[in-house]
Design a protein around this motif. Structure first.
Motif, PDB file in Angstrom:
ATOM      1  N   THR A  93      23.123   9.991  43.055  1.00  0.00           N
ATOM      2  CA  THR A  93      21.927   9.591  42.315  1.00  0.00           C
ATOM      3  C   THR A  93      22.283   8.775  41.076  1.00  0.00           C
ATOM      4  O   THR A  93      21.676   7.738  40.821  1.00  0.00           O
ATOM      5  CB  THR A  93      21.146  10.840  41.898  1.00  0.00           C
ATOM      6  OG1 THR A  93      20.926  11.645  43.053  1.00  0.00           O
ATOM      7  CG2 THR A  93      19.823  10.472  41.292  1.00  0.00           C
ATOM      8  N   THR A  98      21.592  19.669  50.489  1.00  0.00           N
ATOM      9  CA  THR A  98      22.348  20.878  50.170  1.00  0.00           C
ATOM     10  C   THR A  98      21.735  22.093  50.847  1.00  0.00           C
ATOM     11  O   THR A  98      22.449  22.943  51.388  1.00  0.00           O
ATOM     12  CB  THR A  98      22.355  21.103  48.646  1.00  0.00           C
ATOM     13  OG1 THR A  98      22.701  19.888  47.999  1.00  0.00           O
ATOM     14  CG2 THR A  98      23.339  22.184  48.256  1.00  0.00           C
ATOM     15  N   VAL A 133      17.276  12.727  37.011  1.00  0.00           N
ATOM     16  CA  VAL A 133      17.192  12.799  38.468  1.00  0.00           C
ATOM     17  C   VAL A 133      18.595  13.122  38.961  1.00  0.00           C
ATOM     18  O   VAL A 133      19.552  12.455  38.594  1.00  0.00           O
ATOM     19  CB  VAL A 133      16.731  11.441  39.062  1.00  0.00           C
ATOM     20  CG1 VAL A 133      16.465  11.579  40.536  1.00  0.00           C
ATOM     21  CG2 VAL A 133      15.481  10.956  38.348  1.00  0.00           C
ATOM     22  N   THR A 134      18.714  14.165  39.773  1.00  0.00           N
ATOM     23  CA  THR A 134      20.055  14.563  40.214  1.00  0.00           C
ATOM     24  C   THR A 134      20.108  14.678  41.731  1.00  0.00           C
ATOM     25  O   THR A 134      19.088  14.805  42.382  1.00  0.00           O
ATOM     26  CB  THR A 134      20.451  15.935  39.639  1.00  0.00           C
ATOM     27  OG1 THR A 134      19.438  16.879  39.936  1.00  0.00           O
ATOM     28  CG2 THR A 134      20.663  15.876  38.151  1.00  0.00           C
ATOM     29  N   ASP A 135      21.322  14.680  42.251  1.00  0.00           N
ATOM     30  CA  ASP A 135      21.543  14.959  43.667  1.00  0.00           C
ATOM     31  C   ASP A 135      21.007  16.341  43.976  1.00  0.00           C
ATOM     32  O   ASP A 135      21.051  17.232  43.137  1.00  0.00           O
ATOM     33  CB  ASP A 135      23.051  14.967  43.975  1.00  0.00           C
ATOM     34  CG  ASP A 135      23.582  13.572  44.211  1.00  0.00           C
ATOM     35  OD1 ASP A 135      24.773  13.467  44.505  1.00  0.00           O
ATOM     36  OD2 ASP A 135      22.822  12.616  44.083  1.00  0.00           O
ATOM     37  N   ASN A 136      20.516  16.528  45.206  1.00  0.00           N
ATOM     38  CA  ASN A 136      20.173  17.898  45.590  1.00  0.00           C
ATOM     39  C   ASN A 136      20.450  18.120  47.064  1.00  0.00           C
ATOM     40  O   ASN A 136      20.848  17.202  47.748  1.00  0.00           O
ATOM     41  CB  ASN A 136      18.708  18.202  45.284  1.00  0.00           C
ATOM     42  CG  ASN A 136      17.747  17.319  46.064  1.00  0.00           C
ATOM     43  OD1 ASN A 136      18.091  16.740  47.090  1.00  0.00           O
ATOM     44  ND2 ASN A 136      16.549  17.231  45.574  1.00  0.00           N
TER      45      ASN A 136
END
Lengths: 462, 166
Positions: A152, A372, B163-166
């Motif tokens: 991201t 995830t 906003v982050t990776d999930n």
């Protein structure tokens, strides 16, 4: 709360209660309780009735209350030996979590000192001015960065790089779409190349660790990087085919100056040393999680990162991963995973068919759910199949783990599939309908190549 | 719950008011536009918006109005907690130096647009000030990327790590 989330809340509670009132034959008491947690967590994760990281915490809470030595249930005389509650909460600092923390620290420091932008500028230079090759260059740089930073953050940064390029293109030029799509695709593909590239990798590695299988940082790169490289080229060609550029050249100007303060130099040195140590793990044998403590210690000792920077680290992502890892532990130790897997006679499937099924399920689910979460829900089942002997030994386990992890990262069909996709659509340069065909082709091709690697490449090096 | 962010245009000449609103119509999808022809009407509209639980991101205000003048209104807004963050702009041909200085010093005036205005310039200023507002007050800035300054918003996501990776 929206109607869907309310529905999810209700369903999740029902899911929790179901195994408490219905008896599933062949499943132990501990297995029933784990199923309660599994159903509740799976539903809450899917519907996002509560934030996904708090579902993870709820998992650990219920494990401590219901499945631990210090919990409310007495398991004396039963097959399940309850774990100390500290085992469940220890997932919050398990080695793979610390590895990711090390990665986050390096990534956040890189953003703070514009190191990511400077690396981009340098790495893009050899690609010249032709649109076709600039797109390739952008994709390669994005992939390399996202292998070490979050997909991201890499996407957000690369969007700032491409917006000026696109601004100079004609409004009808398909390359606007192609260039904008190339970033999230490359970020997602690049993320598979290292253990720290994306959280699903962590969940799978942790599950394998629990089976006594340690995957070295460099080993993972050997397994996954070839896939990443091939898929980058595939995605590049697909995007050029779907959205051919109307102009031959583009104007690319990147302004960013390399920071030269002492803190910046400490960052560069720490970054280099850490990555080198990680990538050579097979040579020196120092575990990558141990190496991860190096940037954490060095960057905070020298105040390259201060208290506020530490607070801004994405701790909720670590919580999300920890919950997934913890759930996997219970699904394995209580026999739930084995019980779920035994419901289907897998030996009727061929070996390749089995991998294909898991890969396809991972791909489809992660298009709609968080990658995830998909990994967390699937990997206990995948490992159970491996331990039941249908797939041979530790190699088989690593193989199916890789299929699940990599399958989760190839979900790029919709804006909701991954945050980088959402960012790309938010630029307004493309619509969902442009993303779908490209995402489908890349995703399915990715799955095919994963299966190909399972047959011709991974068995050779595992 | 996300609040609506309003743009308020205060201008007493109807043709001028329409012209301004036409020029900034590109923002309307994300930022509803309200119009007033006096300071008094503006106050009412502002109160209605605040009562709804929404906010005013930007005010484009003429100076010479029947009743209270524009600078007076802007200074008032600067002293109210709910509107202190509203970005304040004068669009006028008739504010003298003294009043303009007052607007800068006491109303945190962000921009002074002299009439007749240039459409591109107006749109640029609105975009920049709304981007300022959104980056200052809004948590999830991603949806605004296409209508506001995309580069600044992308940069804010990169550095702000919301906003982050999930």
């Amino acid at each position: 709360m929206s109607k869907i989330k309310q529905a999810g809340l209700l369903l999740g509670i029902i899911g929790f209660i179901l195994p408490l009132v219905v008896d599933f034959p062949g499943l132990s008491l501990a297995g029933h309780l784990t199923m309660s947690i599994f159903l509740m967590a799976g539903i809450f994760w899917m519907f996002e009735s509560i934030p996904i990281y708090s579902t993870s915490m709820l998992v650990i809470l219920f494990q401590v209350l219901l499945l631990s030595q210090e919990g409310f249930i007495d398991y004396s005389g039963m097959a399940y030996s309850p774990l100390p509650f500290s085992d469940f909460i220890a997932t919050l600092a398990s080695p793979i979590i610390i590895l990711f923390l090390g990665g986050f620290v390096l990534a956040d420091a890189s953003v703070k000192y514009d190191f990511d932008k400077n690396m981009t500028r340098v790495l893009l230079r050899p690609f010249g001015k032709q649109t076709v090759f600039i797109i390739l260059g952008l994709m390669l740089v994005t992939a390399v960065l996202s292998a070490f930073m979050s997909n991201t953050a890499t996407t957000a940064m690369m969007i700032t790089v491409i917006l000026p390029i696109i601004a100079k293109m004609e409004p009808g030029d398909p390359a606007r779409i192609g260039v904008t799509l190339s970033i999230p695709f490359a970020a997602n593909i690049g993320g598979i190349a290292t253990p720290i590239g994306t959280p699903p990798n962590a969940v799978v590695i942790a599950a394998l660790n629990q089976q006594g299988l340690d995957i070295a940082f460099s080993s993972w790169i050997f397994y996954a990087a070839p896939l990443a490289i091939v898929m980058l080229f595939v995605a590049w060609r697909v995007l050029l085919w779907l959205y051919p550029p109307a102009t031959r050249d583009v104007a690319l100007s990147l302004d960013s100056k390399l920071k030269k303060s002492p803190s910046a130099y400490i960052l560069y040195a720490t970054f280099a040393v850490t990555v080198v140590l990680w990538v050579t793990e097979n040579l020196h044998g120092i575990k990558s999680s141990m190496v991860a403590l190096l940037p954490i210690a060095v960057l905070t000792i020298t105040s390259v990162l201060d208290k506020n920077d530490i607070r801004k680290l994405p701790w909720e992502v670590l919580w999300l991963m920890a919950g997934g890892i913890a759930l996997g532990i219970s699904m394995e130790t209580t026999g739930l995973a084995e019980w779920m897997v035994s419901a289907i006679s897998w030996d009727k499937f061929g070996y390749l068919m089995l991998l294909a099924v898991f890969g396809a399920v991972a791909l489809v689910m992660s298009n709609f759910l968080s990658n995830t979460v998909t990994a967390a829900l699937l990997i206990p089942l995948a490992i159970s199949i491996a331990t039941s002997g249908i797939i041979e030994g530790p190699e088989g386990m690593i193989l199916i783990g890789l299929v699940v992890a990599l399958g989760c990262s190839f979900a790029m069909v919709l804006p909701i599939s991954t945050p980088p996709n959402a960012i790309a659509v938010s630029t307004g340069m493309l619509e969902t309908k442009h993303m779908i065909p490209a995402g489908l082709i890349v995703g399915i091709t990715g799955l095919i190549i994963i299966l190909l690697l399972s047959v011709i490449y991974w068995p050779l090096i595992l | 719950m996300s609040k609506n962010i309003y743009i308020l245009v205060v201008e007493d000449e109807p043709e001028v008011l329409d012209a301004i609103v036409r020029d900034i119509t590109g923002f309307e999808e994300f930022f509803p536009i309200e119009m007033a022809d006096t300071a008094e009407e503006a106050r009412e509209i502002i109160q209605d918006i605040l009562d709804q639980g929404d906010v005013i991101g930007l005010i484009l205000c003429d100076h010479v109005l029947p009743g209270d003048n524009g600078v007076e209104l802007l200074v008032e807004l600067q002293h109210k907690e709910e509107t202190i963050s509203t970005r304040k702009v004068l669009i006028t041909g008739q504010a003298g130096l003294q009043e303009t200085v007052r607007a800068v010093n006491e109303a945190d005036l962000k921009h002074y647009i002299a009439k007749p205005w240039n459409k591109e310039e107006l749109v640029e200023i609105v975009k920049e000030l709304l981007t300022d507002y959104v980056l200052d007050k809004v948590d999830d800035v991603l949806p605004y990327m296409k209508v506001l300054d995309g580069s600044r918003i992308a940069e804010a996501i990169r550095k702000g790590r919301t906003v982050t990776d999930n």
